[in-house]
Design an enzyme around this catalytic site. Sequence first.
Site, PDB file in Angstrom:
ATOM      1  N   HIS A 172      38.017  54.620  34.363  1.00 28.29           N
ATOM      2  CA  HIS A 172      37.165  54.266  35.496  1.00 28.29           C
ATOM      3  C   HIS A 172      35.941  55.166  35.605  1.00 28.29           C
ATOM      4  O   HIS A 172      35.367  55.331  36.681  1.00 28.29           O
ATOM      5  CB  HIS A 172      37.945  54.285  36.823  1.00 28.29           C
ATOM      6  CG  HIS A 172      39.135  53.387  36.807  1.00 28.29           C
ATOM      7  ND1 HIS A 172      39.043  52.028  36.625  1.00 28.29           N
ATOM      8  CD2 HIS A 172      40.456  53.640  36.921  1.00 28.29           C
ATOM      9  CE1 HIS A 172      40.248  51.495  36.641  1.00 28.29           C
ATOM     10  NE2 HIS A 172      41.132  52.454  36.801  1.00 28.29           N
ATOM     11  N   GLU A 208      42.846  46.915  47.430  1.00 25.25           N
ATOM     12  CA  GLU A 208      41.885  45.883  47.042  1.00 25.25           C
ATOM     13  C   GLU A 208      42.508  44.950  46.031  1.00 25.25           C
ATOM     14  O   GLU A 208      43.347  45.369  45.239  1.00 25.25           O
ATOM     15  CB  GLU A 208      40.666  46.536  46.348  1.00 25.25           C
ATOM     16  CG  GLU A 208      39.496  46.773  47.227  1.00 25.25           C
ATOM     17  CD  GLU A 208      38.367  47.503  46.502  1.00 25.25           C
ATOM     18  OE1 GLU A 208      38.317  47.502  45.267  1.00 25.25           O
ATOM     19  OE2 GLU A 208      37.538  48.083  47.225  1.00 25.25           O
ATOM     20  N   ARG A 212      23.228  59.563  46.694  1.00 24.70           N
ATOM     21  CA  ARG A 212      22.583  60.645  45.924  1.00 24.70           C
ATOM     22  C   ARG A 212      21.885  60.013  44.731  1.00 24.70           C
ATOM     23  O   ARG A 212      21.993  58.820  44.495  1.00 24.70           O
ATOM     24  CB  ARG A 212      23.645  61.603  45.405  1.00 24.70           C
ATOM     25  CG  ARG A 212      24.715  60.835  44.618  1.00 24.70           C
ATOM     26  CD  ARG A 212      25.707  61.734  43.936  1.00 24.70           C
ATOM     27  NE  ARG A 212      26.939  61.051  43.600  1.00 24.70           N
ATOM     28  CZ  ARG A 212      27.139  60.317  42.522  1.00 24.70           C
ATOM     29  NH1 ARG A 212      26.169  60.144  41.661  1.00 24.70           N
ATOM     30  NH2 ARG A 212      28.303  59.731  42.288  1.00 24.70           N
ATOM     31  N   LYS A 214      35.368  55.309  51.740  1.00 23.78           N
ATOM     32  CA  LYS A 214      35.237  53.960  51.203  1.00 23.78           C
ATOM     33  C   LYS A 214      35.712  52.934  52.233  1.00 23.78           C
ATOM     34  O   LYS A 214      35.159  51.835  52.327  1.00 23.78           O
ATOM     35  CB  LYS A 214      36.059  53.814  49.926  1.00 23.78           C
ATOM     36  CG  LYS A 214      35.513  54.563  48.718  1.00 23.78           C
ATOM     37  CD  LYS A 214      36.316  54.183  47.472  1.00 23.78           C
ATOM     38  CE  LYS A 214      36.282  55.233  46.381  1.00 23.78           C
ATOM     39  NZ  LYS A 214      35.024  55.378  45.684  1.00 23.78           N
TER      40      LYS A 214
END
Length: 671
Positions: free
Chosen positions: A235, A200, A292, A116
Site C-alpha cells: 500500500h 470500507e 502537505r 480519515k
Amino acid sequence: MLNKILIANRGEIACRVAATARRLGIATVAVYSDADARAKHVQACDESVRLGPAPAKESYLCGDKIIAAALATGAQAIHPGYGFLSENADFAQACADAGLIFIGPPASAIRAMGSKSAAKALMEKAAVPLVPGYHGERQESDFLRGEADRIGYPVLLKASAGGGGKGMRVVERSEDFEAALASCKREAISSFGDDRVLVEKYLTRPRHIEIQVFADAQGGCVYLFERDCSVQRRHQKVLEEAPAPGMTAERRAAMGEAAVAAARAVGYVGAGTVEFIANQDGSFYFMEMNTRLQVEHPVTEMITGLDLVEWQLRVAAGEPLPLRQDALRIDGHAIEARIYAENPEKGFLPSIGTLARLRTATAVEFRLGEAGSTRPAAVRIDSGVREGDAISPFYDPMIAKLIVWGADRDAALRNMARALAQYQVVGLATNIAFLQRLIAGSAFATADLDTGLIERHHDTLFPPATAPATETLALAAAAVLQEESRFAQRGDPWSSRHGWRLNGKLSRALAFEDEAGAAPVRLDYNGDGSGWTLTVDGATHVLQVESSHDGALCIALDGRMLRADVVREGEWLHVFDGGAQRSLRHVDPMAHAGHSEAEGGRLTAPMPGKIVAVLAQKGASVAQGAPLLIMEAMKMEHTIAAPVAGTVEDILYAVGDQVAEGAQLLEFKAD
Ligand code: ADP
Ligand code: ADP
Ligand code: MG
C-alpha cells in the site's frame, strides 16, 4: 515575499525546498540531527541549527526546538516538507502562536483531514463520493463486524489516524473479522497512539488516482490535474505518473472539481492532495486528503511547468495563486520512480549502509520555473544524499526520486529505462533492478494499472537467478587481472603474485560465484601477444584487456569490444555494463580459502577438484591462516586455510578423493 525560511525536514525534500528558495532569493535555515551534521540538506542551506540526537523523536519531531531555532535565526516562516511534523496540527498552531508562518494549511484544516473517519464524514456533507463503508464513532467489535457483513466482503480495515499503509487489513470473510480488527488496532495504537478504525468496501483491481489542489488565502482554489499512483507495494507508492493513463477530460474535470470541493469544505490553503480510489470503469471515491506537499509532486511540476514550492511560498506570503484554472495546461507525460535502499527480494526490507558508489544519469537537479525555461528536463533527480553518504536506520531509506519527462508516455518510459540503466549504486541493496523489470513488464508498459500489479506479476518481477553471461565473467576476470597488475605496479602479468606456470604457460583459475551458484573461469596467458584464453563452461574465448579510458574497463572478447564499470566491494565485484548490474563474489582461494561460511562450521571447496594433501589433524586447534588441506582444481593447487583461529572438528575427505564445488571439506569451529 518572504525573506528567510526555516526548513523543518531533511533529505531530498529539504534540498528541494532550499533550491526554490535560493532561486527566489529567500535565505534558508536548515535543521539537523547529529546523524545529519554533514548532510547534503545542511550544505544546501545558508545556515543551520542542530536539533539533537539522531532519533527523529529527539530531533526532527521536536516542534519546540524547531520553533526556537526559527525565532533565533530570524526566519519568518517554517516549511515542514513531508512526513515528520508536516501534518501535525498542534505544530502548525504552535508556529502561528509564535508569530511564524507555517507553510501549509491552517491547523484547523489539518485537524479536519487528520482523521480519515472525520474527513469522510465531512466529505459526505460536501457531496464528495465515498467508498461504501462505516466511518462513525462506534467501535465495538460486534457492531463493526455487523457493518462489515452489511457492506459485504472483502472489506478493508483502516486506522482512522493512519498513514503510510500502516494498520490496514483486508478481511475476506466474516469469520476472520475479529482477528483482523484486533491486529489492526494493535498496529494503530503502536503507530499512531489511537486505535479507532473505519471499515470500507475493499475494491478489487482499483487504481489510486489523486488530484493536486492548491488554494490561496483569498478564496482561490484550483486543481493541477491528477497523478496515477497505482503501482504500490504494501500500500505504498513505487511509481507515480501524470497524467493518469486513460483519463478523459470529463472525468478529470469531475475529479478535479470534487477535490476542490473537498479542499473548500475544510477552508484549505496551500498545496494539498486529495486521494481517490477508482474502479476500472472510472467511478471514483474519496480516500483521504494529504495536507502537505506530496513526495510525488515533481510529476505534476513536469507536466505543468510550474514550481509547486514557489506556489507554496507565494501563498504563504499572502499572495494570490499565480494562475487561474483556465490557464493551467498539461504538457507531455512524467513518471517518477522512488529509488530506495531496500531489498525487493526480501520483502522490500530496508537496507542500511554507505553509498560507496552513487552514479546516475546526467540530470538536472531541480530547475523548473527558471526565467525563460518552460520545457521540463528529460531527467530530473531529487536526492538528499551524495556518494559517500550513509542511509541510516533512523530515517526513510529513500535514496532519490528519479523523474523523467517525455512528449508522451512511451517517450517518458524510454527515458526512465535509460536513466535507470545509468544508475550505479554500491554499498547497499537497492530496488533499481526491480524497477527496471517493473517498467519493462507488459503491465506497466501497456498501462494496465491497478494497485495489485506487483503482486499479480510476482513471477516475472522476481525471476529465478540465472548464471552470469560469459561477457560478465570476462569483464570480471579482466577487472581482476587489471587490479593485480595495478597491484604489482607493472603491466606485466607475470609479475602477479597469483600467476602460476603450468608447462611453461601462465594460467589462472578465478572462482566467481553469485546467487545462481559457482561460475569458475580459467585464464591462460597466450605468450604470443594475443592476450588470454578465457575458458567458461568448457568453451574457450579470446580475451584482451584494452587500455581503459575514464576509469571504465574496456575488453575485447572474441574481437568484440565491451565496456563496463567494474567496482570492487570487498569480495564482491559489481559489473555495470550498459544497464544491468551483476554482482559476482570473487572467491580468492589464495587469499582466504574456504570462506566466510566458516562461521557456520563449513569450509567448502571453491571449485570441483581433487584432494591432494591433508595437512591438519582431526581435533587440532589451529591459528588463523594455517593450511588445512590442499586440493587441486583446474590444474592448480588451492590451499584451504583456517579463516580464523579455531578447531578442526572433522576432516570429511581423504587424499585422492574427488570433491564437488561447494562440497563441505572440513568441520571447523571458530574460537
Ligand atoms: P505519499 O502519499 O506522498 O506517498 P506517504 O503517505 O507515504 O506519502 O507519507 C509520506 C511518507 O514520507 C511518510 O510516511 C514517511 O514514510 C516518508 N518520509 C517522511 N519524512 C521523510 C523524509 N525526510 N525523507 C523521505 N521520506 C520521508
Ligand atoms: P494511507 O494513509 O496509508 O496513505 P490510504 O487510505 O491513502 O492510506 O490508502 C493507501 C492505499 O491502500 C491506497 O493507495 C490503495 O492502494 C489502498 N486502498 C485504500 N483504500 C482501499 C479500498 N477501499 N479498496 C482497495 N484498496 C484500498
Ligand atoms: Mg494515502
